[in-house]
Scaffold this motif. Structure first.
Motif, PDB file in Angstrom:
ATOM      1  N   GLY A   1       6.250  55.778 -23.926  1.00 31.03           N
ATOM      2  CA  GLY A   1       6.136  54.343 -23.772  1.00 31.03           C
ATOM      3  C   GLY A   1       6.924  53.812 -22.592  1.00 31.03           C
ATOM      4  O   GLY A   1       7.715  54.532 -21.974  1.00 31.03           O
TER       5      GLY A   1
ATOM      6  N   TYR B   1       6.053  58.386 -28.577  1.00 29.35           N
ATOM      7  CA  TYR B   1       5.349  57.886 -29.754  1.00 29.35           C
ATOM      8  C   TYR B   1       4.335  58.938 -30.174  1.00 29.35           C
ATOM      9  O   TYR B   1       3.499  59.366 -29.367  1.00 29.35           O
ATOM     10  CB  TYR B   1       4.661  56.566 -29.445  1.00 29.35           C
ATOM     11  CG  TYR B   1       5.642  55.436 -29.186  1.00 29.35           C
ATOM     12  CD1 TYR B   1       5.948  54.517 -30.189  1.00 29.35           C
ATOM     13  CD2 TYR B   1       6.269  55.295 -27.954  1.00 29.35           C
ATOM     14  CE1 TYR B   1       6.851  53.485 -29.962  1.00 29.35           C
ATOM     15  CE2 TYR B   1       7.185  54.279 -27.718  1.00 29.35           C
ATOM     16  CZ  TYR B   1       7.470  53.382 -28.726  1.00 29.35           C
ATOM     17  OH  TYR B   1       8.377  52.364 -28.502  1.00 29.35           O
TER      18      TYR B   1
ATOM     19  N   ARG C   1      -1.729  54.971 -27.209  1.00 25.77           N
ATOM     20  CA  ARG C   1      -1.422  54.584 -25.838  1.00 25.77           C
ATOM     21  C   ARG C   1      -1.029  53.108 -25.818  1.00 25.77           C
ATOM     22  O   ARG C   1      -1.588  52.298 -26.564  1.00 25.77           O
ATOM     23  CB  ARG C   1      -2.629  54.758 -24.909  1.00 25.77           C
ATOM     24  CG  ARG C   1      -3.120  56.164 -24.722  1.00 25.77           C
ATOM     25  CD  ARG C   1      -2.198  57.013 -23.866  1.00 25.77           C
ATOM     26  NE  ARG C   1      -2.789  58.311 -23.618  1.00 25.77           N
ATOM     27  CZ  ARG C   1      -2.739  59.336 -24.456  1.00 25.77           C
ATOM     28  NH1 ARG C   1      -2.105  59.220 -25.611  1.00 25.77           N
ATOM     29  NH2 ARG C   1      -3.312  60.487 -24.143  1.00 25.77           N
ATOM     30  N   PHE C   2      -0.131  52.755 -24.897  1.00 29.45           N
ATOM     31  CA  PHE C   2       0.174  51.347 -24.683  1.00 29.45           C
ATOM     32  C   PHE C   2      -0.918  50.724 -23.818  1.00 29.45           C
ATOM     33  O   PHE C   2      -1.500  51.385 -22.943  1.00 29.45           O
ATOM     34  CB  PHE C   2       1.544  51.193 -24.021  1.00 29.45           C
ATOM     35  CG  PHE C   2       2.684  51.279 -25.006  1.00 29.45           C
ATOM     36  CD1 PHE C   2       3.170  50.131 -25.624  1.00 29.45           C
ATOM     37  CD2 PHE C   2       3.238  52.502 -25.335  1.00 29.45           C
ATOM     38  CE1 PHE C   2       4.197  50.212 -26.547  1.00 29.45           C
ATOM     39  CE2 PHE C   2       4.269  52.589 -26.261  1.00 29.45           C
ATOM     40  CZ  PHE C   2       4.749  51.439 -26.880  1.00 29.45           C
TER      41      PHE C   2
ATOM     42  N   SER D   1       0.161  45.055 -22.801  1.00 32.01           N
ATOM     43  CA  SER D   1       0.990  46.186 -22.405  1.00 32.01           C
ATOM     44  C   SER D   1       2.162  46.416 -23.351  1.00 32.01           C
ATOM     45  O   SER D   1       2.794  47.479 -23.304  1.00 32.01           O
ATOM     46  CB  SER D   1       1.516  45.984 -20.982  1.00 32.01           C
ATOM     47  OG  SER D   1       2.321  44.817 -20.906  1.00 32.01           O
ATOM     48  N   ASN D   2       2.452  45.451 -24.225  1.00 32.85           N
ATOM     49  CA  ASN D   2       3.529  45.614 -25.206  1.00 32.85           C
ATOM     50  C   ASN D   2       3.021  46.128 -26.547  1.00 32.85           C
ATOM     51  O   ASN D   2       3.810  46.331 -27.469  1.00 32.85           O
ATOM     52  CB  ASN D   2       4.259  44.277 -25.418  1.00 32.85           C
ATOM     53  CG  ASN D   2       5.003  43.828 -24.178  1.00 32.85           C
ATOM     54  OD1 ASN D   2       5.714  44.614 -23.559  1.00 32.85           O
ATOM     55  ND2 ASN D   2       4.842  42.567 -23.806  1.00 32.85           N
ATOM     56  N   SER D   3       1.724  46.309 -26.663  1.00 34.26           N
ATOM     57  CA  SER D   3       1.125  46.812 -27.898  1.00 34.26           C
ATOM     58  C   SER D   3       0.696  48.262 -27.740  1.00 34.26           C
ATOM     59  O   SER D   3       0.301  48.693 -26.653  1.00 34.26           O
ATOM     60  CB  SER D   3      -0.100  45.970 -28.284  1.00 34.26           C
ATOM     61  OG  SER D   3       0.273  44.660 -28.653  1.00 34.26           O
ATOM     62  N   LEU D   4       0.791  48.980 -28.839  1.00 31.02           N
ATOM     63  CA  LEU D   4       0.362  50.370 -28.887  1.00 31.02           C
ATOM     64  C   LEU D   4      -0.983  50.412 -29.598  1.00 31.02           C
ATOM     65  O   LEU D   4      -1.134  49.843 -30.685  1.00 31.02           O
ATOM     66  CB  LEU D   4       1.404  51.202 -29.643  1.00 31.02           C
ATOM     67  CG  LEU D   4       1.286  52.728 -29.582  1.00 31.02           C
ATOM     68  CD1 LEU D   4       1.509  53.233 -28.160  1.00 31.02           C
ATOM     69  CD2 LEU D   4       2.295  53.366 -30.536  1.00 31.02           C
TER      70      LEU D   4
ATOM     71  N   ARG E   1      -4.433  48.056 -33.283  1.00 36.64           N
ATOM     72  CA  ARG E   1      -3.382  47.555 -32.402  1.00 36.64           C
ATOM     73  C   ARG E   1      -2.071  47.449 -33.189  1.00 36.64           C
ATOM     74  O   ARG E   1      -2.030  46.825 -34.254  1.00 36.64           O
ATOM     75  CB  ARG E   1      -3.770  46.194 -31.845  1.00 36.64           C
ATOM     76  CG  ARG E   1      -2.703  45.517 -30.988  1.00 36.64           C
ATOM     77  CD  ARG E   1      -3.177  44.143 -30.531  1.00 36.64           C
ATOM     78  NE  ARG E   1      -2.115  43.406 -29.861  1.00 36.64           N
ATOM     79  CZ  ARG E   1      -2.241  42.167 -29.403  1.00 36.64           C
ATOM     80  NH1 ARG E   1      -3.409  41.525 -29.565  1.00 36.64           N
ATOM     81  NH2 ARG E   1      -1.241  41.566 -28.801  1.00 36.64           N
TER      82      ARG E   1
ATOM     83  N   THR F   1       1.757  46.087 -32.884  1.00 37.95           N
ATOM     84  CA  THR F   1       2.482  45.123 -32.071  1.00 37.95           C
ATOM     85  C   THR F   1       3.870  44.869 -32.649  1.00 37.95           C
ATOM     86  O   THR F   1       4.016  44.657 -33.850  1.00 37.95           O
ATOM     87  CB  THR F   1       1.730  43.782 -31.988  1.00 37.95           C
ATOM     88  OG1 THR F   1       0.404  44.035 -31.520  1.00 37.95           O
ATOM     89  CG2 THR F   1       2.431  42.813 -31.049  1.00 37.95           C
TER      90      THR F   1
END
Length: 309
Positions: free
Chosen positions: A244, A250, A283-284, A292-295, A306, A308
């Motif tokens: 990340g 992750y 992936r982010f 871009s802050n969520s996986l 998602r 978050t």
């Protein structure tokens, strides 16, 4: 990969602890890190796909998805946009790991159970022109290529998690010179290169002990550092992983239905999400429309979720 689904289907509800035993040289075992995993939420972004093996953001507003067929053939590279539009990006046979580099997506093909158990070298790395969808073969003669990473020299590393020689294979940028890498790591699966540390992280799926290995690419012959998970490896069934923006690794635990965050420098760990049956890859977000802050996580059940903070 479809065989993982078959092997762990009856174990998907197993309630496993996610404490880690750290095996990095000269470093003591670290305590769980609850702060980094607080307040993560999950929401379904898409469903109704076939079994999804891997994902990558193309930087152009699309999420590329490796969709596989449980019958062992077919499949394809699907594309999903943030507004829900779907389409076939490329007809890649039995796709696996995806790497984006500039205007191309590199994708493993031939990631099949049959190729693994029969040791058939019919796997490839193919390039997909993101503008036109045109395909070209980069490397061939691979055995069941699953995970994929690209190194700074342009070369590739592919993983294999089934068969008589389920180790990493490194090939040059032109597809030549295939040879094993870090053969101490077996039943290899997820791959992620960390440019800040110049290390390649790899997960193992069917070893008795689940391992996250860290390979120093400047000293590829050195013994990899290891982070191990307790318990019987297939009950975790560690699948794909990513590094990340915070530098943490992750990891998708397929059978356990969890995504775990681990700090590879200290060993601090925590579960950021559970209740994700057969989660395969994470992936982010990157590119227009994706946070871009969520996986984002895929699953064998054909979902994109998602996560978050």
């Amino acid at each position: 990969m479809r065989i993982r689904k078959a092997l762990v289907g009856g174990l998907a509800t197993a309630q496993l602890g996610v404490g880690f035993a750290l095996a990095l040289p000269g470093m003591a075992t670290a305590a769980p890190d609850s702060t980094s995993c607080s307040n993560w939420s999950k929401a379904t972004v898409a469903s109704g796909f076939g079994s999804l093996e891997n994902l990558a953001f193309d930087g152009r507003g699309g999420l590329l998805l490796s969709e596989i067929s449980l019958t062992g053939g077919g499949g394809g590279l699907q594309r999903l946009t943030a507004d829900g539009t779907r389409g076939l990006a490329a007809a890649v046979e039995s796709p696996g790991g995806i790497v984006i580099n500039g205007g191309s997506a590199y994708v493993n093909s031939g990631n099949t159970f049959a190729s693994g158990v029969t040791n058939t070298p019919d796997g490839k790395i193919v390039s997909v022109d993101l503008a036109t969808g045109a395909l070209a073969t980069v490397a061939s003669g691979l055995h069941m290529p699953n995970g994929l990473a690209q190194l700074p020299d342009g070369g590739f590393v592919v993983s294999r998690d089934l068969g008589p020689d389920a180790v990493l294979t490194r090939v040059a940028a032109d597809g030549s010179g295939a040879h094993s890498l870090a053969p101490e790591l077996t039943f290899t699966n997820g791959l992620a290169y960390d440019p800040a540390r110049r290390k390649l992280f790899v997960s193992t799926t069917f070893d008795a002990t689940t391992t996250i290995g860290a390979i120093d690419i400047d000293h590829p012959g050195a013994t990899p550092q290891r982070i191990t998970l307790p318990g019987f490896g297939p009950l975790n069934s560690a699948d794909d992983l990513t590094v990340g923006p915070d530098g943490a690794v992750y990891v998708a635990l397929n059978a356990a239905g969890r995504v775990v965050r681990v700090d590879p420098d200290t060993g601090a760990y925590c579960t950021i999400a559970d209740g994700l049956p057969f989660v395969t890859s994470v992936r982010f977000g990157a590119g227009p429309g994706w946070d871009s802050n969520s996986l984002y996580a895929t699953s064998f059940l054909g979902t994109v979720t998602r996560l978050t903070r």
